[in-house]
Design an enzyme around this catalytic site. Structure first.
Site, short mmCIF file in Angstrom:
data_model
loop_
_atom_site.label_atom_id
_atom_site.label_comp_id
_atom_site.label_asym_id
_atom_site.label_seq_id
_atom_site.Cartn_x
_atom_site.Cartn_y
_atom_site.Cartn_z
N GLY A 15 -8.35 -3.62 -1.20
CA GLY A 15 -9.66 -3.29 -0.76
C GLY A 15 -10.34 -3.29 -2.17
N ARG A 18 -14.94 -5.02 -3.18
CA ARG A 18 -16.05 -4.41 -3.12
C ARG A 18 -15.88 -2.73 -3.67
NH1 ARG A 18 -16.55 -6.32 2.23
NH2 ARG A 18 -16.20 -4.14 2.86
N GLY A 57 -12.73 -9.51 -19.64
CA GLY A 57 -11.63 -10.21 -20.61
C GLY A 57 -10.32 -9.76 -20.22
N ASN A 93 -6.40 1.80 -1.38
CA ASN A 93 -7.95 2.04 -1.29
C ASN A 93 -8.77 1.60 -0.20
OD1 ASN A 93 -10.80 2.77 -2.87
ND2 ASN A 93 -10.67 0.42 -2.38
N SER A 145 -10.76 10.87 1.59
CA SER A 145 -12.11 11.08 1.60
C SER A 145 -12.47 12.52 1.81
CB SER A 145 -12.69 10.52 3.06
OG SER A 145 -14.22 10.81 3.12
N TYR A 159 -12.53 8.15 12.12
CA TYR A 159 -12.15 8.24 10.68
C TYR A 159 -11.80 9.35 9.96
CZ TYR A 159 -13.78 7.57 5.64
OH TYR A 159 -14.20 7.32 4.11
N ALA A 161 -10.03 11.56 11.06
CA ALA A 161 -8.57 11.66 11.61
C ALA A 161 -7.83 10.90 10.66
CB ALA A 161 -8.47 11.57 12.92
N LYS A 163 -8.26 10.15 7.64
CA LYS A 163 -8.40 10.25 6.14
C LYS A 163 -7.59 11.52 6.10
CE LYS A 163 -10.30 7.02 4.61
NZ LYS A 163 -9.86 6.23 3.26
N THR A 242 -4.38 16.50 -4.35
CA THR A 242 -5.53 15.89 -3.96
C THR A 242 -6.82 16.28 -5.05
OG1 THR A 242 -6.53 17.45 -2.58
CG2 THR A 242 -5.44 15.91 -1.55
P1 NAP Z 1 -16.50 -0.88 1.19
O1 NAP Z 1 -17.45 -1.09 0.01
O2 NAP Z 1 -16.87 -1.16 2.62
O3 NAP Z 1 -15.17 -1.76 0.63
C1 NAP Z 1 -13.91 -1.52 1.61
C2 NAP Z 1 -13.05 -2.41 1.08
O4 NAP Z 1 -11.60 -2.38 2.06
C3 NAP Z 1 -13.42 -4.03 0.94
O5 NAP Z 1 -12.79 -4.36 -0.16
C4 NAP Z 1 -12.67 -4.72 2.04
O6 NAP Z 1 -12.37 -6.08 1.92
C5 NAP Z 1 -11.46 -3.91 2.27
N1 NAP Z 1 -10.91 -4.11 3.73
C6 NAP Z 1 -11.60 -3.49 4.97
N2 NAP Z 1 -10.79 -3.84 5.88
C7 NAP Z 1 -9.61 -4.46 5.38
C8 NAP Z 1 -8.49 -4.67 6.15
N3 NAP Z 1 -8.26 -4.67 7.36
N4 NAP Z 1 -7.36 -5.36 5.29
C9 NAP Z 1 -7.66 -5.26 3.87
N5 NAP Z 1 -8.73 -4.89 3.42
C10 NAP Z 1 -9.86 -4.61 3.99
O7 NAP Z 1 -15.90 0.59 1.02
P2 NAP Z 1 -15.94 1.74 0.13
O8 NAP Z 1 -17.19 2.52 0.25
O9 NAP Z 1 -15.61 1.17 -1.40
O10 NAP Z 1 -14.83 2.40 0.47
C11 NAP Z 1 -13.21 2.19 -0.18
C12 NAP Z 1 -12.58 3.52 0.25
O11 NAP Z 1 -12.97 4.64 0.03
C13 NAP Z 1 -12.24 3.54 1.75
O12 NAP Z 1 -10.95 3.89 1.89
C14 NAP Z 1 -13.13 4.60 2.28
O13 NAP Z 1 -12.79 5.36 3.56
C15 NAP Z 1 -13.14 5.61 1.12
N6 NAP Z 1 -14.35 6.42 0.96
C16 NAP Z 1 -15.46 5.89 0.70
C17 NAP Z 1 -16.71 6.84 0.47
C18 NAP Z 1 -17.99 6.28 0.07
O14 NAP Z 1 -18.96 7.03 0.09
N7 NAP Z 1 -18.19 5.10 -0.38
C19 NAP Z 1 -16.58 8.17 0.56
C20 NAP Z 1 -15.38 8.65 0.75
C21 NAP Z 1 -14.20 7.61 1.09
P3 NAP Z 1 -12.88 -7.34 2.58
O15 NAP Z 1 -14.09 -6.93 3.34
O16 NAP Z 1 -12.83 -8.34 1.40
O17 NAP Z 1 -11.55 -7.56 3.43
#
Ligand code: NAP
Length: 269
Positions: A15, A18, A57, A93, A145, A159, A161, A163, A242
């Site tokens: 992941g 992004r 780089g 991730n 999370s 979700y 569950a 995490k 954690t």
């Molecule tokens: P995001 O911006 O939606 O990015 C999600 C990433 O996961 C993307 O790179 C996406 O790549 C990849 N992905 C999604 N489905 C996939 C699949 N089936 N196979 C492979 N890759 C996949 O999410 P984010 O906010 O950065 O979150 C990243 C992690 O942090 C997640 O585990 C999320 O639960 C956790 N998290 C986020 C937050 C928050 O506030 N943002 C808070 C707590 C936890 P593609 O779309 O290119 O496939």
């Protein structure tokens, strides 16, 4: 020796196209590690890798990997080892967080969230394990999370569950892999500004920012630095643990406690 020799480290970031994963990949690249970032779309993953090479780089490759497909995850580990010779660090991730009230939730909705977030994390660790065993060391850092392990949120029960499930896996894996010199830890982000979070809308972002004692949403770098610490040589004696990165969001025991925190900050601002 003081300091991790990052230029000797090979890092896989799932992941990484992004959001938080991209932030993690960028930080490791800046430190000189060889990074393989993944997303479902090979073209996008390569484009993002090229952007990070230009920005840092550093050494970054992109690979198309679907965490729902075990063969694709196995290919990810094989490719990382082929390109870099070894795998030292896995940042499991990638995750999805579709909102769905329990009343409307289908079996397919549950399967999708568990397949990416929970099963995908386990498959990623399993796939990278032989390479880490060969290296005689390893660092696994899961992105869990606060939602699930610490808090709950209406509309995100599946979700939560997934995490919380990651942490059950983490503890068993930490024990099983300790004799191999592999540590397994997790970061628990709160609300971090990413494309995925932005998609939840301005109203959600405003309400979340208002519930964070430190007075702002998290940045991807806030999480990346915690991940890099858990992946460092300095964290060699930490496993099965954690680290919450939430600006204090889960600390107040009541709305009053939160209000008392935020009001002075608002006045002084
Ligand atoms: P995001 O911006 O939606 O990015 C999600 C990433 O996961 C993307 O790179 C996406 O790549 C990849 N992905 C999604 N489905 C996939 C699949 N089936 N196979 C492979 N890759 C996949 O999410 P984010 O906010 O950065 O979150 C990243 C992690 O942090 C997640 O585990 C999320 O639960 C956790 N998290 C986020 C937050 C928050 O506030 N943002 C808070 C707590 C936890 P593609 O779309 O290119 O496939």
């Amino acid at each position: 020796m003081i300091g991790t020799p990052w230029s000797d480290r090979s890092v896989v970031v799932t992941g990484g196209t992004r959001g938080i994963g991209r932030g993690i990949a960028e930080l490791f690249a800046r430190r000189g590690a060889a990074v393989l970032l993944t997303g479902r779309d090979e073209v996008v993953a390569r484009e993002v890798a090229a952007e990070l090479v230009r920005a840092t780089g550093g050494r970054v490759d992109g690979l198309g990997v679907d965490l729902r497909a075990p063969a694709s995850v196995e290919a990810m580990a094989a490719e990382a080892e082929r390109r870099h010779g070894h795998i030292d660090i896995l940042c499991a991730n990638a995750g999805i967080f579709p909102e769905k009230p329990l009343r409307e939730m289908t079996a397919a909705d549950i399967d999708e969230v568990l397949a990416v977030n929970l099963r995908g994390s386990i498959l990623s660790v399993r796939a990278c394990l032989p390479a880490m065993e060969r290296a005689g060391r390893g660092r696994v850092v899961l992105t869990s999370s606060i939602t699930g392990p610490t808090t709950g949120y209406t509309g995100w029960s599946h979700y939560g569950a997934s995490k919380a499930g990651q942490l059950g896996f983490l503890r068993g894996a930490a024990l099983e892999l300790a004799p191999l010199g592999i540590t397994v830890n997790a970061v628990l982000p709160g609300n971090v500004r990413t494309e995925g979070l932005d998609a939840l809308g301005e109203d959600y972002l405003r309400r979340m920012a208002a519930s964070i004692p430190l007075g702002r949403l998290g940045e991807t770098t806030d999480v990346a630095h915690a991940v890099a610490f858990l992946a460092s040589d300095e964290a060699a004696f930490i496993t099965g643990q954690t680290l919450t990165i939430d600006g204090g969001q889960t600390v107040p025991e009541s709305l009053d406690a939160l209000a008392l925190t935020l009001v002075p900050a608002a006045v002084s601002g």
